[in-house]
Write an enzyme that holds these catalytic residues in place. Sequence first.
Site, mmCIF file in Angstrom:
data_model
loop_
_atom_site.group_PDB
_atom_site.id
_atom_site.type_symbol
_atom_site.label_atom_id
_atom_site.label_comp_id
_atom_site.label_asym_id
_atom_site.label_seq_id
_atom_site.Cartn_x
_atom_site.Cartn_y
_atom_site.Cartn_z
ATOM 1 N N ASP A 257 -17.989 20.338 -19.403
ATOM 2 C CA ASP A 257 -17.383 19.496 -20.433
ATOM 3 C C ASP A 257 -18.364 18.421 -20.879
ATOM 4 O OD1 ASP A 257 -15.430 18.708 -22.162
ATOM 5 O OD2 ASP A 257 -14.080 17.875 -20.642
ATOM 6 N N LEU B 85 -26.406 36.876 -6.342
ATOM 7 C CA LEU B 85 -25.370 35.993 -6.885
ATOM 8 C C LEU B 85 -24.409 36.758 -7.804
ATOM 9 C CD1 LEU B 85 -24.409 32.977 -7.541
ATOM 10 C CD2 LEU B 85 -25.942 33.128 -9.501
ATOM 11 N N HIS C 73 -23.761 22.336 -27.480
ATOM 12 C CA HIS C 73 -23.479 23.642 -26.882
ATOM 13 C C HIS C 73 -24.791 24.374 -26.569
ATOM 14 C CE1 HIS C 73 -19.328 22.905 -27.550
ATOM 15 N NE2 HIS C 73 -19.318 23.160 -28.845
HETATM 16 C C1 IPE Z 1 -17.455 21.772 -23.398
HETATM 17 O O1 IPE Z 1 -17.852 20.737 -24.224
HETATM 18 C C2 IPE Z 1 -17.747 23.124 -23.984
HETATM 19 C C3 IPE Z 1 -16.584 23.945 -24.375
HETATM 20 C C4 IPE Z 1 -15.314 23.650 -24.191
HETATM 21 C C5 IPE Z 1 -16.900 25.184 -25.054
HETATM 22 P P1 IPE Z 1 -16.860 20.149 -25.306
HETATM 23 O O2 IPE Z 1 -17.028 20.922 -26.572
HETATM 24 O O3 IPE Z 1 -15.468 20.099 -24.780
HETATM 25 O O4 IPE Z 1 -17.439 18.686 -25.501
HETATM 26 P P2 IPE Z 1 -16.625 17.321 -25.683
HETATM 27 O O5 IPE Z 1 -15.564 17.270 -24.635
HETATM 28 O O6 IPE Z 1 -16.040 17.360 -27.059
HETATM 29 O O7 IPE Z 1 -17.654 16.266 -25.512
HETATM 30 MG MG MG Z 2 -14.281 18.712 -23.886
#
Ligand code: IPE
Ligand code: MG
Length: 221
Positions: free
Chosen positions: A2, A113, A19
């Site tokens: 997250d 793994l 991402h």
């Molecule tokens: C996590 O990062 C990735 C996925 C859920 C795909 P977020 O996209 O939730 O990033 P924030 O929480 O908005 O910072």
């Molecule tokens: Mg998030």
Amino acid sequence: MDGNGRWARERGKERVYGHFEGVESVRAVMEAAVEWGIPYISFFAFSEENWGRPEAEVSTLMELMGSAMLREMDNFMQHDIRFIVLGNLSRLSEKLRSDIDRAMAKTAGNKGLTMILFLSYSGQWDILQAAEKMAHDLIDNPGHEVRPEDLSRHLVTAGIPDPDLLIRTSGEQRISNYLLWQMAYTEFVFTDTLWPDFRREAFLQALQEYASRDRRFGKIK
Ligand code: IPE
Ligand code: MG
């Protein structure tokens, strides 16, 4: 995993940039897991709820997942990694599904793994689909006394041990519909580190915290 969006925003960039950086963290953590002899590692990459994000972000994430997976194939083979994707895969595109099938088939015999990517997954969805199958079993065997194993063997994680440790990044302290049934006795480590910054050092710290825990599984030591 997250905090990708916040990581990007802190840098004045689009969420997708977070991402992309997040994929690098997956690789770093995966390589550390290989090196440290961890038998299983799983990543919650995309939840059933994440389908509710804007279409552009969803399609970018799907493309990113597909391309990262194909790019890692050599790495999987070289490091003897068995790659598995679990979730409600009927919602994925045919192309992504066939790429996943091929990646899983190619790495199926690997003995190092086991790396699991949870995609289009939610814990409640998993329990429901398992309960439905268990109900069918019961119709054929009405006198059977139901046990936890009867449900477990229909979960998508059947045959995979329950997690010892859950790490959640970015300061959030919730389970967000992840492995609800399977986390009955999982240790939780929460860290403020945003996922794109979660690399080897942060992973080691989380493992050290885990190692200091006293696990009693409801019993007395
Ligand atoms: C996590 O990062 C990735 C996925 C859920 C795909 P977020 O996209 O939730 O990033 P924030 O929480 O908005 O910072
Ligand atoms: Mg998030």
